[in-house]
Scaffold this active site. Structure first.
Site, PDB file in Angstrom:
ATOM      1  N   PRO A 376       0.825  -1.214   0.000  1.00 28.11           N
ATOM      2  CA  PRO A 376       0.000   0.000   0.000  1.00 28.11           C
ATOM      3  C   PRO A 376       0.854   1.256   0.000  1.00 28.11           C
ATOM      4  O   PRO A 376       2.063   1.198   0.266  1.00 28.11           O
ATOM      5  CB  PRO A 376      -0.811  -0.127   1.299  1.00 28.11           C
ATOM      6  CG  PRO A 376      -0.011  -1.035   2.152  1.00 28.11           C
ATOM      7  CD  PRO A 376       0.701  -1.982   1.246  1.00 28.11           C
ATOM      8  N   PRO A 377       0.268   2.404  -0.296  1.00 29.30           N
ATOM      9  CA  PRO A 377       1.045   3.661  -0.309  1.00 29.30           C
ATOM     10  C   PRO A 377       1.532   4.022   1.087  1.00 29.30           C
ATOM     11  O   PRO A 377       0.878   3.738   2.088  1.00 29.30           O
ATOM     12  CB  PRO A 377       0.048   4.703  -0.838  1.00 29.30           C
ATOM     13  CG  PRO A 377      -1.035   3.920  -1.489  1.00 29.30           C
ATOM     14  CD  PRO A 377      -1.117   2.622  -0.764  1.00 29.30           C
ATOM     15  N   GLY A 378       2.696   4.657   1.122  1.00 26.84           N
ATOM     16  CA  GLY A 378       3.206   5.202   2.374  1.00 26.84           C
ATOM     17  C   GLY A 378       3.976   4.241   3.238  1.00 26.84           C
ATOM     18  O   GLY A 378       4.319   4.587   4.370  1.00 26.84           O
ATOM     19  N   GLY A 380       6.953   2.975   2.369  1.00 31.44           N
ATOM     20  CA  GLY A 380       8.381   3.187   2.167  1.00 31.44           C
ATOM     21  C   GLY A 380       8.998   2.394   1.046  1.00 31.44           C
ATOM     22  O   GLY A 380      10.189   2.083   1.091  1.00 31.44           O
ATOM     23  N   LYS A 381       8.226   2.089  -0.001  1.00 32.74           N
ATOM     24  CA  LYS A 381       8.783   1.295  -1.107  1.00 32.74           C
ATOM     25  C   LYS A 381       9.848   2.082  -1.864  1.00 32.74           C
ATOM     26  O   LYS A 381      10.926   1.559  -2.163  1.00 32.74           O
ATOM     27  CB  LYS A 381       7.644   0.882  -2.060  1.00 32.74           C
ATOM     28  CG  LYS A 381       6.559   0.043  -1.411  1.00 32.74           C
ATOM     29  CD  LYS A 381       5.552  -0.445  -2.422  1.00 32.74           C
ATOM     30  CE  LYS A 381       4.775   0.688  -3.064  1.00 32.74           C
ATOM     31  NZ  LYS A 381       3.963   1.437  -2.092  1.00 32.74           N
ATOM     32  N   THR A 382       9.541   3.337  -2.172  1.00 24.24           N
ATOM     33  CA  THR A 382      10.507   4.142  -2.924  1.00 24.24           C
ATOM     34  C   THR A 382      11.750   4.439  -2.097  1.00 24.24           C
ATOM     35  O   THR A 382      12.884   4.362  -2.596  1.00 24.24           O
ATOM     36  CB  THR A 382       9.847   5.456  -3.378  1.00 24.24           C
ATOM     37  OG1 THR A 382       8.680   5.150  -4.152  1.00 24.24           O
ATOM     38  CG2 THR A 382      10.808   6.276  -4.213  1.00 24.24           C
ATOM     39  N   SER A 743     -13.685 -13.625   0.447  1.00 27.10           N
ATOM     40  CA  SER A 743     -13.054 -13.826   1.756  1.00 27.10           C
ATOM     41  C   SER A 743     -13.948 -13.424   2.914  1.00 27.10           C
ATOM     42  O   SER A 743     -13.451 -13.126   3.994  1.00 27.10           O
ATOM     43  CB  SER A 743     -11.741 -13.042   1.821  1.00 27.10           C
ATOM     44  OG  SER A 743     -11.978 -11.669   1.588  1.00 27.10           O
TER      45      SER A 743
END
EC number: 3.4.21.-
Length: 797
Positions: A376-378, A380-382, A743
């Protein structure tokens, strides 16, 4: 000896004022005409006149700007050059102007200016003789040794040049055929001299004086060429092309002469480009292409549009890092410490990077893996990609792919198109300057598709470890090795990534953070960063972990930490206002001490009570340091809590359970409510459910009916037939939100079992997963698994 008749110029000449250089007799100059006087002269005399007399002008070197349209005629130089207009070229863009090609004939002296408007006309006196047949013998007899000395230096200068150039060979022959009195003017216009020196030669009416002034200029040019040849002695072939004089084709006597002061500089650039191609370490195939293109470039006129395209292509080929690379840092312990310091948690991702480093240490020629961080965004992938490059000691380059819908952005344009350029991969390699950087392909799941092609399909060759050693960009049209590049792609979901592209990447899930992890991240990274950005210190503000937990649970509901970071920023801005006001008030109190003494300060402090602060804010004391942020301060700064902990309240009666809903943003909790009433055994479903969730609800009620005796489930009348005279209403709150997915089965079963048994569901447990007709709970797909730790139910999943 027979006499010769001199050629006379007209007594009245129109004057062309120019500041673009000094025209000497026997030389050719191209000048721009854009002032009102000169424009009128060209239109009246050159464009309308048909005789030879009408094309002869008087060229006056003008120190002020001739383009200025002042009313008064500027001061004119005393001596000028009578010139013949050889060519007139006009244009209307960006404003009307003409370009004249003029050839100098002889000197003249202004006797009297006859008129000034619309263009100046003057009565002139001819100073040089123009003879039909030159009498070189007479000149040699008159000047004697001076003429021979000048001729010797002129021959020495020309022979120092590259005689293979046709213009230089032509000039060597002209030294013997031209009259000696014309040589000083012609050679002065060729060699590098200033306008001031040319004016001195123009003013030298006496031939003897002209020879004396020109000889030092020739000697200076010869010494410069000797010095240049000494410094480039090991590359004599290239030095002969780099001539320190202006183009020889400027001589008026050579047919087809053109004046281009930048030609030598262009030749220098081509020589340097050719030298770079020879010394570059590019592969043999690329070297052959460059050699072929440089040969075409030498034969190509500079006016052709393809000249600039070919030159840009060769410059790119030279600048690409074909064999230039950086050395990896292969210290596993230092890499582990660096990753731990930069990022908290993310054990799986750190483990994969350390594995790559360890294998790289054992085998140095390991191909770069294709990693894809999905989360998900935020989270810290980048920033993890930057840390990986920092850990390896490599260059880092980020390529944003969000919204890219043209395959040429990846593979480049073909050079046949106007405005063609290489793709982002080759351009990134040129930017970093090495062939083994870390490339971060950001938002690879948000690639578009249009009439210009599918960029996701163009990435197949780039991200295939078995193919990218031979990647061919359309612009280069030469294979480039990308096998040493470490590609890291980021995505929020794999659902929108084409299967063929997904198959070429190693998926590493980056899950959202739990509350405990968010607290650690906040106090290790976020709070120190916000304090530094807002000019605060730990002695001015304190944010306890309890307050951080309140922000996480009551003001943010996310998988990452972006909103949490923004909340800390809002707190720091509010505290910065208090600190600034406190400094202002302290300054006022200090001034009061100086003016009234310590006794007056005691009275101020006694009067500044809480109830009087609003009446006299300037007398209020500054806040005590450090400012402690508690829950009450949070409410004042951030407002009322956005997410109240309503889980225990909503599960205070039977028939309510908590499920987990997966979203690309990280997931949410979802309540399921059920009620029963007298009826005919109908099942009602509300909440904008999809077909899959409706089937899950029917599956759940069927399994409960078949196992009612086993678990002691009865309806209101005590019957084990749960739908006997009973209607069931199953509701998923937030009815405006569409819900579907495979699910929710176990949550629906738990909710209905709580309803029929009368027992409450635990408020700190959430569940997800599909069930079968036999009662088995199926595992979630790998891309839709949640990360839960501890007994507390996280707000962000």
């Amino acid at each position: 000896m027979s006499s010769v008749s001199p050629i006379q110029i007209p007594r009245r000449l129109p004057l062309l004022l120019t500041n673009e250089g000094v025209l000497l007799p026997g030389s050719t100059m191209r000048t721009s005409v854009d002032s009102a006087r000169n424009l009128q002269l060209v239109r009246s005399r050159l464009l309308k006149g048909t005789s030879l007399q009408s094309t002869i002008l008087g060229v006056i070197p003008n120190t002020p700007d001739p383009a200025s349209d002042a009313q008064d005629l500027p001061p004119l130089h005393r001596i000028g050059t009578a010139a013949l207009a050889v060519q007139v070229v006009g244009s209307n863009w960006p404003k009307p102007h003409y370009t004249l090609l003029i050839t100098g004939l002889c000197r003249f002296q202004i006797v009297q200016v006859l008129k000034e408007k619309p263009y100046p006309v003057a009565e002139v006196e001819q100073l040089d003789r123009l003879e039909e047949f030159p009498n070189t013998c007479k000149t040699r007899e008159e000047l004697g040794e001076l003429s021979e000395q000048f001729y010797k230096y002129a021959v020495q200068l020309v022979e120092m040049l590259d005689m293979s150039v046709p213009a230089v060979a032509k000039l060597r022959r002209l030294l013997d055929s031209l009259p000696r009195e014309a040589l000083p003017d012609i050679l002065t216009s060729i060699i590098r001299t200033s306008n001031k020196e040319k004016l001195q030669i123009l003013d030298a009416v006496s031939l003897e004086e002209r020879f004396k002034m020109t000889i030092p200029l020739l000697v200076r040019q010869i010494e410069g060429l000797k010095l240049l040849q000494k410094t480039r002695k090991h590359k004599q072939d290239d030095d002969k092309r780099v001539i320190a004089i202006r183009p020889v084709r400027r001589i008026a006597h050579i047919p087809g002469a053109l004046e281009d002061d930048d030609e030598d500089e262009d030749n220098d650039d081509i020589v340097m480009l050719e030298r770079k191609i020879r010394t570059s370490s590019m592969p043999e195939q690329a070297h052959k292409v460059c050699v072929k293109e440089i040969k075409r470039l030498k034969k190509m006129p500079q006016s052709m549009p393809e000249y600039a395209l070919t030159r840009n292509y060769l410059e790119l080929m030279v600048e690409l890092p074909w064999n230039k690379s950086t050395t990896d840092r292969l210290d596993i312990r230092a890499a582990r410490i660096l990753l731990d310091n930069d990022h908290y948690a993310m054990e799986k991702l750190k483990k994969r990077v350390l594995e790559y480093l360890a294998v790289r240490q054992l085998k140095n020629n390991l191909k770069g893996p294709i990693l894809c961080f999905v989360g998900p965004p935020g989270v810290g992938k980048t920033s993890v990609g930057r840390s990986v490059a920092k850990t390896l000691g490599r260059e880092f380059h980020r390529i944003a792919l969000g919204g890219v819908c043209d395959q040429s952005d990846i593979r480049g344009h073909r050079r046949t198109y106007v405005g063609s350029m290489p793709g982002r991969i080759i351009n990134g390699l040129k930017t970093v300057g090495v062939n083994n950087p870390v490339f971060l392909l950001d938002e690879v799941d948000k690639l578009g598709k249009s009439l210009q092609g599918d960029p996701a399909a163009a990435l197949l060759e780039v991200l295939d470890p078995e193919q990218n050693h031979n990647f061919t960009d359309h612009y280069l049209n030469v294979a480039f090795d990308l096998s040493q590049v470490l590609f890291i792609a980021t995505a929020n979901t794999t659902a929108t990534i084409p299967p063929a592209l997904l198959d070429r990447m190693e998926i590493i899930q980056v899950p959202g953070y739990t509350q405990e992890e968010k607290i650690e991240i906040a106090h290790r990274h976020l709070i120190p960063k916000q304090l530094e950005q807002h000019g605060l210190t730990a002695q001015q503000i304190q944010i306890p972990q309890v307050t951080t937990l309140d922000i996480i649970t009551r003001y943010t509901r996310e998988a990452g930490v972006r909103s949490l970071d923004r909340k800390f920023g809002a707190i720091c801005r509010a505290v910065a206002v208090k600190v600034a006001e406190g400094q202002h008030k302290e300054a006022k109190l200090d001034r009061s001490d100086v003016a009234e003494g310590e006794g007056s300060r005691e009275r101020i402090l006694e009067d500044a009570k809480p109830e009087s602060v609003s009446d006299a804010p300037d007398l209020a004391l500054p806040p005590e340091m450090p400012i402690l942020i508690d829950f009450h301060a949070l409410k004042d700064i951030l407002g009322p809590p956005m997410y109240e902990m309503e889980v225990s309240e909503r599960l205070s009666q039977p028939g309510v359970a908590i499920g987990l809903a997966w979203t690309p943003l990280g997931g949410e909790i979802m309540f399921v409510e059920a009620s029963r009433m007298d009826g005919e055994g109908q099942l009602t479903l509300t909440g904008q459910l999809g077909d899959v969730m409706k089937e899950s609800a029917h599956l759940a009620i069927s399994w409960l009916r078949s196992n009612a005796k086993t678990y002691g489930l009865t309806n209101a009348s005590g019957s084990f037939d749960l739908l006997d005279n009973t209607d069931i209403h199953l509701h998923f709150p937030a009815g405006a939100v569409t819900k579907d997915g495979p699910s929710a089965g176990v949550t629906i079963v738990t909710c209905l079992a709580s309803l029929f048994s009368g027992r409450l569901v635990r408020s700190d447990v959430a569940m997800t997963g599909e069930i079968t007709l036999r009662g088995l709970v199926l595992p979630l797909p790998p891309t839709k698994r949640f990360r839960l730790r501890g007994r507390r139910l996280p707000c962000s999943l």
